[in-house]
Enzyme design. Structure first.
Site, PDB file in Angstrom:
ATOM      1  N   ASN A 119      97.906  -3.964 123.293  1.00  0.00           N
ATOM      2  CA  ASN A 119      96.500  -4.136 122.929  1.00  0.00           C
ATOM      3  C   ASN A 119      95.596  -3.808 124.133  1.00  0.00           C
ATOM      4  OD1 ASN A 119      94.842  -6.781 121.076  1.00  0.00           O
ATOM      5  ND2 ASN A 119      93.900  -5.337 122.441  1.00  0.00           N
ATOM      6  N   ARG A 125     101.546  -7.480 121.166  1.00  0.00           N
ATOM      7  CA  ARG A 125     101.009  -6.674 120.067  1.00  0.00           C
ATOM      8  C   ARG A 125     100.460  -5.362 120.605  1.00  0.00           C
ATOM      9  NH1 ARG A 125      97.105 -10.901 120.534  1.00  0.00           N
ATOM     10  NH2 ARG A 125      95.073 -10.181 121.281  1.00  0.00           N
ATOM     11  N   SER A 126     100.228  -4.439 119.681  1.00  0.00           N
ATOM     12  CA  SER A 126      99.595  -3.173 120.025  1.00  0.00           C
ATOM     13  C   SER A 126      98.215  -3.150 119.373  1.00  0.00           C
ATOM     14  CB  SER A 126     100.466  -2.005 119.558  1.00  0.00           C
ATOM     15  OG  SER A 126      99.960  -0.772 120.019  1.00  0.00           O
ATOM     16  N   GLN A 127      97.698  -1.964 119.144  1.00  0.00           N
ATOM     17  CA  GLN A 127      96.450  -1.747 118.423  1.00  0.00           C
ATOM     18  C   GLN A 127      96.640  -0.504 117.563  1.00  0.00           C
ATOM     19  OE1 GLN A 127      93.000  -1.674 121.142  1.00  0.00           O
ATOM     20  NE2 GLN A 127      92.286  -3.553 120.175  1.00  0.00           N
ATOM     21  N   ARG A 154      96.024 -17.485 120.535  1.00  0.00           N
ATOM     22  CA  ARG A 154      95.819 -16.438 121.537  1.00  0.00           C
ATOM     23  C   ARG A 154      95.299 -17.056 122.838  1.00  0.00           C
ATOM     24  NH1 ARG A 154      91.419 -13.128 118.850  1.00  0.00           N
ATOM     25  NH2 ARG A 154      91.051 -15.173 117.876  1.00  0.00           N
ATOM     26  N   ASP A 155      95.847 -16.617 123.962  1.00  0.00           N
ATOM     27  CA  ASP A 155      95.373 -17.132 125.251  1.00  0.00           C
ATOM     28  C   ASP A 155      93.859 -16.972 125.380  1.00  0.00           C
ATOM     29  OD1 ASP A 155      98.204 -16.945 125.606  1.00  0.00           O
ATOM     30  OD2 ASP A 155      97.898 -16.926 127.773  1.00  0.00           O
ATOM     31  N   GLU A 156      93.363 -15.798 125.002  1.00  0.00           N
ATOM     32  CA  GLU A 156      91.959 -15.449 125.230  1.00  0.00           C
ATOM     33  C   GLU A 156      91.009 -16.072 124.215  1.00  0.00           C
ATOM     34  OE1 GLU A 156      93.457 -12.249 122.397  1.00  0.00           O
ATOM     35  OE2 GLU A 156      94.271 -13.573 123.949  1.00  0.00           O
ATOM     36  N   GLY A 196      92.317  -4.229 115.501  1.00  0.00           N
ATOM     37  CA  GLY A 196      91.054  -3.753 116.050  1.00  0.00           C
ATOM     38  C   GLY A 196      89.856  -4.263 115.278  1.00  0.00           C
ATOM     39  N   ASP A 200      88.743  -7.308 114.385  1.00  0.00           N
ATOM     40  CA  ASP A 200      88.822  -8.761 114.515  1.00  0.00           C
ATOM     41  C   ASP A 200      87.411  -9.351 114.597  1.00  0.00           C
ATOM     42  OD1 ASP A 200      88.893  -7.220 116.906  1.00  0.00           O
ATOM     43  OD2 ASP A 200      89.648  -8.909 118.060  1.00  0.00           O
ATOM     44  N   GLU A 202      77.991  -2.770 121.852  1.00  0.00           N
ATOM     45  CA  GLU A 202      79.275  -2.697 121.154  1.00  0.00           C
ATOM     46  C   GLU A 202      79.127  -2.366 119.674  1.00  0.00           C
ATOM     47  OE1 GLU A 202      83.114  -5.706 120.798  1.00  0.00           O
ATOM     48  OE2 GLU A 202      81.096  -6.537 120.916  1.00  0.00           O
TER      49      GLU A 202
END
Length: 549
Positions: free
Chosen positions: A212, A221-223, A292-294, A324, A326, A509
């Site tokens: 990610n 995980r990936s994205q 999730r940590d973040e 992606g 989220d 963003e």
């Protein structure tokens, strides 16, 4: 209510209230009775490496103490801190002093950790600059140089320079980077394109996939798999020859298809689902099922109100981050209620289109290298995926692609993700024409195209527009000959970004584009971020094609 303990320690038990009334789905229960629908994945050998543990793994109850008390306004801050000494020593000290009457958690953290830097926030734009000049001057601000890895930091060191999105995001992100690269190429920054190409290839070689982002807590995980699109961009711009990446593309494909050969009908393993007719399609997944940590506190709160086993909710939240998107109504059973998230139960149209592109790229590059057997194998894989997508994800009645709920065996919501098959050349012309009509009537606004037509409070829903969706829609429709719609989306988006830039002298963003004057997009788990990598990249590329707005 039931008290469920999370990582209890001898010193103190942290308890979380969880509803006993789990949400049950008769369709899912019936499927589970017939077959073990989702066998437990095995841990990936070699991950995490000794210095790739996540902060939650390292700091245990200290991590939970910091996150649960909201010591920092942003849950991502503490995971991004770097320790000033061996984490084990920090943990031992914490256990010794935390019960002292004068214990100050903030002082303890500040004494034992380096807080993350926010370099891009110091940049002040010149209001006299044109939009193009502003973007070109931002590239150095958003560039991070390779540096020695700080021991036990969550940041994964990369061998070459890279671009970060900006704001709270001080690391490189997988699918963001592709859209950023579009602008780098337009700005003539082949040097950075080469560096980023080498970095992503390096990550595939070292981790078996592109995470990610380059943080330890992203390794599970990936994205969206866009490396094949990156390779195509390198080839087009003469940066790197596509042939050198064939092995990397094959490795990424193996990551996404792991376990496929042993699946029975109606069974899923990690990213792969075997459909009732035997065809293979993919879903988003994360190998961990913890908060999730973040976003630790946010995830704990979401799970607490879900009425489901917390680990299921955590997995789906993580898989949603891997998408992606989220977060979005795409992943919710009840629009507007994040606790109803079921990401792993949906077959996403965009993911399977990106994997079609990956299969096609492997076939094409294999042909260039004279590897005829590999070419034939992957052409067949791409053909099979296209047929499966048309069978399960094409809504012929309404003329659009939609995600598919494989547990309930029914189509899910329509979204702007439906344009990805056009972007990768997966659709036929009739599908493209029909989809154009649906996008015009349901997603197109004077500011661009919205992510969805559903207003839920999530950031990947109405009223927000996002740069990558605009780019793929513009190029996708033009690829199928609908220049009018592609150009309209392009001009609308450039107008949106330029209007905001003229007022605020920055790019952001996401944008609120549903009616009225374009403004800052809302929703999501964190404040709006400026910078902003993929907005800069897409807009810079569009300026090259259409001129300054």
């Amino acid at each position: 209510m039931l008290n469920q303990k999370l990582n209890p320690t001898p010193s103190e038990d942290l308890t979380i209230d969880v509803d006993l009334l789990y949400e049950t789905d008769p369709c899912e229960l019936k499927l589970d009775e017939m077959i073990e629908a989702e066998p437990e994945p095995e841990m990936i050998e070699g991950l995490p490496a000794s210095d790739a543990l996540t902060p939650a793994d390292r700091y245990l109850e200290l991590f939970e103490h910091v996150q649960s008390t909201k010591l920092f306004p942003d849950s991502k801050t503490f995971p991004d801190c770097a320790p000033k000494m061996d984490p084990l020593d920090i943990l031992i000290r914490y256990r010794k002093v935390r019960r002292h009457r004068d214990f100050d958690l903030r002082r303890f953290v500040e004494n034992h950790f380096w807080l993350p830097e926010t370099l891009s926030s110091e940049y002040v734009s010149n209001p006299e600059n044109s939009l193009k000049e502003h973007i070109d001057q931002l590239w150095p601000i958003l560039t991070r140089e390779p540096q020695d890895h700080i021991p036990w930091s969550s940041l994964l060191a990369l061998p070459q320079s890279y671009i970060v999105p900006g704001g709270r995001f001080s690391e490189t992100y997988y699918w963001d980077s592709y859209f950023t690269m579009l602008g780098l190429a337009e700005s003539g920054r082949e040097d950075l394109l080469k560096c980023m190409a080498d970095n992503f290839a390096w990550m595939i070689e070292n981790y078996g996939h592109i995470p990610n982002g380059n943080r330890t807590y992203y390794l599970s995980r990936s994205q969206p798999p866009v490396f094949a699109l990156m390779v195509e961009l390198f080839e087009e711009d003469g940066v790197r020859g596509a042939r050198r990446y064939l092995d990397h593309l094959k490795m990424e494909y193996a990551f996404w298809m792991d376990g496929a050969e042993s699946l029975a009908l109606n069974q899923a393993y990690r990213h792969v689902v075997r459909m009732p007719d035997g065809s293979l399609l993919n879903r988003y997944w994360d190998d961990r099922d913890t908060p999730r940590d973040e976003s630790w506190l946010e995830d704990v709160e979401t799970a607490k109100h879900s009425g489901r086993p917390p680990n299921e909710v955590y997995r789906d939240l993580r898989a949603g981050a891997a998408s992606g998107w989220d977060y979005s109504s795409r992943w919710l059973r009840d629009a507007g209620r994040l606790a109803s998230i079921r990401t792993t139960q949906f077959i996403p149209i965009d993911l399977n289109a990106f994997l079609y592109k990956l299969e096609s790229a492997i076939a094409n590059i294999s042909a260039l290298k004279g590897e005829r057997d590999t070419e034939a194998l992957f052409r067949q894989k791409a053909s099979d995926r296209r047929a499966a997508v048309n069978h399960y994800l094409w809504d012929d009645e309404n003329g659009c692609y939609r995600d598919y709920d494989w547990r309930r065996e029914e189509m899910a919501l329509f979204s702007a993700a439906s344009i990805v098959p056009l972007y990768v050349g997966m659709a036929n012309h009739e599908q493209a024409d029909r989809l154009a009509n649906v996008v015009r009537s349901r997603l197109l606004t004077p500011g661009g195209i919205m992510a969805t037509e559903y207003e839920t409070g999530e950031q990947w829903d109405k009223p927000n527009g996002w740069a990558p969706l605009q780019w793929m829609a513009i190029q996708g429709f033009k690829l199928y000959g609908d220049d009018m719609l592609g150009d309209e989306i392009a001009h609308n988006w450039l107008k949106t970004v330029n209007h905001f830039y003229q007022e605020h002298h920055k790019l952001i963003e996401k944008y609120h584009i549903s009616g009225g004057t374009p403004r800052e997009g809302g929703g999501g788990e964190y404040p709006l971020q400026d910078g902003f990598g993929w907005t800069n990249g897409v807009v810079r590329r569009l300026i090259g094609l259409y001129g300054e707005p």
